[in-house]
Design a protein around this motif. Sequence first.
Motif, PDB file in Angstrom:
ATOM      1  N   GLY A 128       3.326  -6.939  -2.338  1.00 13.09           N
ATOM      2  CA  GLY A 128       2.415  -5.956  -1.785  1.00 13.09           C
ATOM      3  C   GLY A 128       2.183  -4.769  -2.689  1.00 13.09           C
ATOM      4  O   GLY A 128       2.267  -4.860  -3.918  1.00 13.09           O
ATOM      5  N   LEU A 129       1.886  -3.629  -2.082  1.00 11.73           N
ATOM      6  CA  LEU A 129       1.531  -2.416  -2.815  1.00 11.73           C
ATOM      7  C   LEU A 129       2.538  -2.071  -3.901  1.00 11.73           C
ATOM      8  O   LEU A 129       2.172  -1.619  -4.988  1.00 11.73           O
ATOM      9  N   VAL A 130       3.818  -2.297  -3.637  1.00 13.47           N
ATOM     10  CA  VAL A 130       4.873  -1.913  -4.566  1.00 13.47           C
ATOM     11  C   VAL A 130       4.772  -2.670  -5.888  1.00 13.47           C
ATOM     12  O   VAL A 130       5.376  -2.281  -6.881  1.00 13.47           O
ATOM     13  N   THR A 131       3.970  -3.750  -5.934  1.00 14.31           N
ATOM     14  CA  THR A 131       3.801  -4.528  -7.165  1.00 14.31           C
ATOM     15  C   THR A 131       2.466  -4.274  -7.858  1.00 14.31           C
ATOM     16  O   THR A 131       2.130  -4.982  -8.808  1.00 14.31           O
ATOM     17  N   ALA A 132       1.700  -3.283  -7.409  1.00 13.88           N
ATOM     18  CA  ALA A 132       0.371  -3.052  -7.985  1.00 13.88           C
ATOM     19  C   ALA A 132       0.429  -2.705  -9.467  1.00 13.88           C
ATOM     20  O   ALA A 132      -0.459  -3.092 -10.237  1.00 13.88           O
ATOM     21  N   SER A 133       1.456  -1.986  -9.895  1.00 13.03           N
ATOM     22  CA  SER A 133       1.563  -1.669 -11.321  1.00 13.03           C
ATOM     23  C   SER A 133       1.876  -2.899 -12.150  1.00 13.03           C
ATOM     24  O   SER A 133       1.616  -2.919 -13.355  1.00 13.03           O
ATOM     25  N   GLY A 134       2.445  -3.908 -11.517  1.00 12.63           N
ATOM     26  CA  GLY A 134       2.768  -5.122 -12.244  1.00 12.63           C
ATOM     27  C   GLY A 134       1.650  -6.141 -12.254  1.00 12.63           C
ATOM     28  O   GLY A 134       1.411  -6.813 -13.256  1.00 12.63           O
ATOM     29  N   PHE A 135       0.933  -6.249 -11.128  1.00 15.77           N
ATOM     30  CA  PHE A 135      -0.057  -7.318 -10.989  1.00 15.77           C
ATOM     31  C   PHE A 135      -1.463  -6.825 -10.671  1.00 15.77           C
ATOM     32  O   PHE A 135      -2.357  -7.644 -10.494  1.00 15.77           O
ATOM     33  N   GLY A 136      -1.670  -5.528 -10.602  1.00 19.86           N
ATOM     34  CA  GLY A 136      -3.024  -5.016 -10.521  1.00 19.86           C
ATOM     35  C   GLY A 136      -3.488  -4.595  -9.148  1.00 19.86           C
ATOM     36  O   GLY A 136      -2.776  -4.739  -8.140  1.00 19.86           O
ATOM     37  N   PRO A 137      -4.716  -4.078  -9.091  1.00 21.59           N
ATOM     38  CA  PRO A 137      -5.242  -3.487  -7.855  1.00 21.59           C
ATOM     39  C   PRO A 137      -5.353  -4.441  -6.683  1.00 21.59           C
ATOM     40  O   PRO A 137      -5.371  -3.994  -5.534  1.00 21.59           O
ATOM     41  N   SER A 138      -5.429  -5.742  -6.930  1.00 27.36           N
ATOM     42  CA  SER A 138      -5.561  -6.663  -5.793  1.00 27.36           C
ATOM     43  C   SER A 138      -4.331  -6.620  -4.890  1.00 27.36           C
ATOM     44  O   SER A 138      -4.406  -6.999  -3.712  1.00 27.36           O
ATOM     45  N   MET A 139      -3.197  -6.145  -5.416  1.00 28.89           N
ATOM     46  CA  MET A 139      -1.992  -6.058  -4.598  1.00 28.89           C
ATOM     47  C   MET A 139      -2.084  -4.956  -3.545  1.00 28.89           C
ATOM     48  O   MET A 139      -1.222  -4.852  -2.672  1.00 28.89           O
ATOM     49  N   ARG A 140      -3.121  -4.141  -3.627  1.00 30.97           N
ATOM     50  CA  ARG A 140      -3.352  -3.109  -2.611  1.00 30.97           C
ATOM     51  C   ARG A 140      -4.200  -3.629  -1.457  1.00 30.97           C
ATOM     52  O   ARG A 140      -4.475  -2.907  -0.498  1.00 30.97           O
ATOM     53  N   PHE A 141      -4.611  -4.899  -1.541  1.00 29.36           N
ATOM     54  CA  PHE A 141      -5.503  -5.472  -0.542  1.00 29.36           C
ATOM     55  C   PHE A 141      -4.947  -6.806  -0.051  1.00 29.36           C
ATOM     56  O   PHE A 141      -4.114  -7.432  -0.709  1.00 29.36           O
ATOM     57  N   VAL A 142      -5.436  -7.263   1.100  1.00 33.68           N
ATOM     58  CA  VAL A 142      -5.014  -8.557   1.641  1.00 33.68           C
ATOM     59  C   VAL A 142      -5.299  -9.674   0.641  1.00 33.68           C
ATOM     60  O   VAL A 142      -4.555 -10.656   0.561  1.00 33.68           O
ATOM     61  N   HIS A 143      -6.341  -9.536  -0.143  1.00 35.91           N
ATOM     62  CA  HIS A 143      -6.737 -10.589  -1.077  1.00 35.91           C
ATOM     63  C   HIS A 143      -5.605 -10.993  -2.018  1.00 35.91           C
ATOM     64  O   HIS A 143      -5.528 -12.151  -2.446  1.00 35.91           O
ATOM     65  N   GLY A 144      -4.713 -10.076  -2.340  1.00 36.98           N
ATOM     66  CA  GLY A 144      -3.629 -10.388  -3.256  1.00 36.98           C
ATOM     67  C   GLY A 144      -2.529 -11.240  -2.653  1.00 36.98           C
ATOM     68  O   GLY A 144      -1.635 -11.715  -3.370  1.00 36.98           O
ATOM     69  N   ALA A 145      -2.573 -11.471  -1.333  1.00 31.03           N
ATOM     70  CA  ALA A 145      -1.480 -12.192  -0.677  1.00 31.03           C
ATOM     71  C   ALA A 145      -1.392 -13.647  -1.116  1.00 31.03           C
ATOM     72  O   ALA A 145      -0.298 -14.214  -1.189  1.00 31.03           O
ATOM     73  N   THR A 146      -2.526 -14.278  -1.410  1.00 34.03           N
ATOM     74  CA  THR A 146      -2.501 -15.698  -1.787  1.00 34.03           C
ATOM     75  C   THR A 146      -1.762 -15.902  -3.104  1.00 34.03           C
ATOM     76  O   THR A 146      -0.843 -16.722  -3.204  1.00 34.03           O
ATOM     77  N   PHE A 147      -2.163 -15.170  -4.133  1.00 35.45           N
ATOM     78  CA  PHE A 147      -1.485 -15.296  -5.425  1.00 35.45           C
ATOM     79  C   PHE A 147      -0.010 -14.938  -5.287  1.00 35.45           C
ATOM     80  O   PHE A 147       0.870 -15.618  -5.832  1.00 35.45           O
ATOM     81  N   THR A 148       0.267 -13.873  -4.552  1.00 40.37           N
ATOM     82  CA  THR A 148       1.651 -13.438  -4.387  1.00 40.37           C
ATOM     83  C   THR A 148       2.498 -14.512  -3.721  1.00 40.37           C
ATOM     84  O   THR A 148       3.592 -14.844  -4.200  1.00 40.37           O
ATOM     85  N   ALA A 149       2.023 -15.065  -2.611  1.00 38.94           N
ATOM     86  CA  ALA A 149       2.816 -16.040  -1.868  1.00 38.94           C
ATOM     87  C   ALA A 149       3.094 -17.276  -2.705  1.00 38.94           C
ATOM     88  O   ALA A 149       4.233 -17.768  -2.763  1.00 38.94           O
ATOM     89  N   GLU A 150       2.076 -17.806  -3.361  1.00 41.58           N
ATOM     90  CA  GLU A 150       2.259 -19.008  -4.173  1.00 41.58           C
ATOM     91  C   GLU A 150       3.233 -18.755  -5.324  1.00 41.58           C
ATOM     92  O   GLU A 150       4.130 -19.557  -5.590  1.00 41.58           O
ATOM     93  N   THR A 151       3.029 -17.633  -6.006  1.00 40.90           N
ATOM     94  CA  THR A 151       3.826 -17.339  -7.196  1.00 40.90           C
ATOM     95  C   THR A 151       5.252 -16.953  -6.838  1.00 40.90           C
ATOM     96  O   THR A 151       6.216 -17.387  -7.473  1.00 40.90           O
ATOM     97  N   LEU A 152       5.407 -16.127  -5.816  1.00 47.02           N
ATOM     98  CA  LEU A 152       6.737 -15.668  -5.423  1.00 47.02           C
ATOM     99  C   LEU A 152       7.605 -16.829  -4.934  1.00 47.02           C
ATOM    100  O   LEU A 152       8.794 -16.912  -5.293  1.00 47.02           O
TER     101      LEU A 152
END
Length: 423
Positions: free
Chosen positions: A367-391
């Motif tokens: 989520g938001l706490v990873t925005a500096s690592g993975f970019g602005p999409s982590m501030r939005f719901v849209h980033g959840a797909t990449f995060t879930a698969e990768t994590l």
Amino acid sequence: MYDLLVVGAGPYGLSIASHAAGAGLRLRVLGRPMASWRDHMPRGMYLKSEPWASNLSDPDNRWRLDTYCAGQGVEARHGQPIPLEMFAAYGQWFARNAVPEVDERTVTRVTPVPGGFEAVTEDGETVRARTVALAVGVLPFVEIPATLRDLGPDLVSHSSHHGDLDRFRGRDVTVIGGGQAALETAALLAEQGTRVRVLARAEQLHWNDVPPPWKRPWWRSARAPHSGLGCGWRNWFYAERPGLFHRLPEPTRARIATTALGPAGAWWVRDRVEPAVEVLLGQEVTQAKELTGSASGGVRLDTITRSGERRSLETEHVIAATGFRATCDRLSLLDPQLGAGLGASADGSPVVGRHFESSYPGLFLAGLVTASGFGPSMRFVHGATFTAETLVRGVRRRLRAEARAGGGTVPGQGRREGVRSAG
């Protein structure tokens, strides 16, 4: 001992849990589904992101927002904002169908123990897991300007502190900020009869453009492709290639995470703000004092313009729509030993590896706490797909490495279980 404990049941936590269950991991999920959306955002708000960019993520892509909306007799259309209440209900529907049973208790402490971690719930139960995914959303990272912090909650609050705005009917409120939270909060206040103004440091407000049609000439799409963060190749890169973003130099990543997609209002709120809300631009609060001589109480705000002109105004309440700052020291549910093991980026946020694993082995962040690592999409719901698969891939790698080191079996190998059928 569980393979994975997911702490948090918002869009990121639920998506991670769905993918972890699909991978056959022995899983526990703690947190109230969609709590911040249900309890910390006033009725009448809308999602700023497009419906097609607001899906929670499951391995089979079955439990999408448009599927839920269709079941409610509503079409989720491009360019048509989704009401907050509908999105929160969608998240609860996703939790019922795409995730093993969610334990709605709050985690108060996460501590390292031999072989993994121990989490303590609000009623004192302990849960042990080999790995932890911390998906705590934005609420731990509320940012209120220093000039306002000495005033009590009756006088100053953050925009995320309000599940409704009824208490401000007929009162005078000043909203500080120039982004979507400030502007939509101000619009809702004005529409319920509150005397409201917006006070912002910026010299002018910025508004997002009306999105172009989904279907358009190929050459227009080639020049400015749609993405989960808006049109344009830069936004497309932030939204669709967070893994490549992670490879950028750390100073570049931190700068982009802070400045990209700066404060701006959605196009559909502009007509609700401009005719109804007083806007004071180019002013920064230098001091805030409680009014003690007034029968109704309130706050006096002293401000300064960029040209050095000093002004003041009186108001009954200040709402700071001033965002969130995700730093290591605000992860207060982590045991001090665990918190001390986190490496920090230049902006104070935790360092995360390419699979969202923190510098403390086995502790993953989302989520938001990873925005500096993975970019602005982590501030939005849209980033959840990449995060879930990768994590989840990262969790499995961690578990395999530990199993090999200990001579045990690999968790989740050859299994796919834990997801309930539709209901």
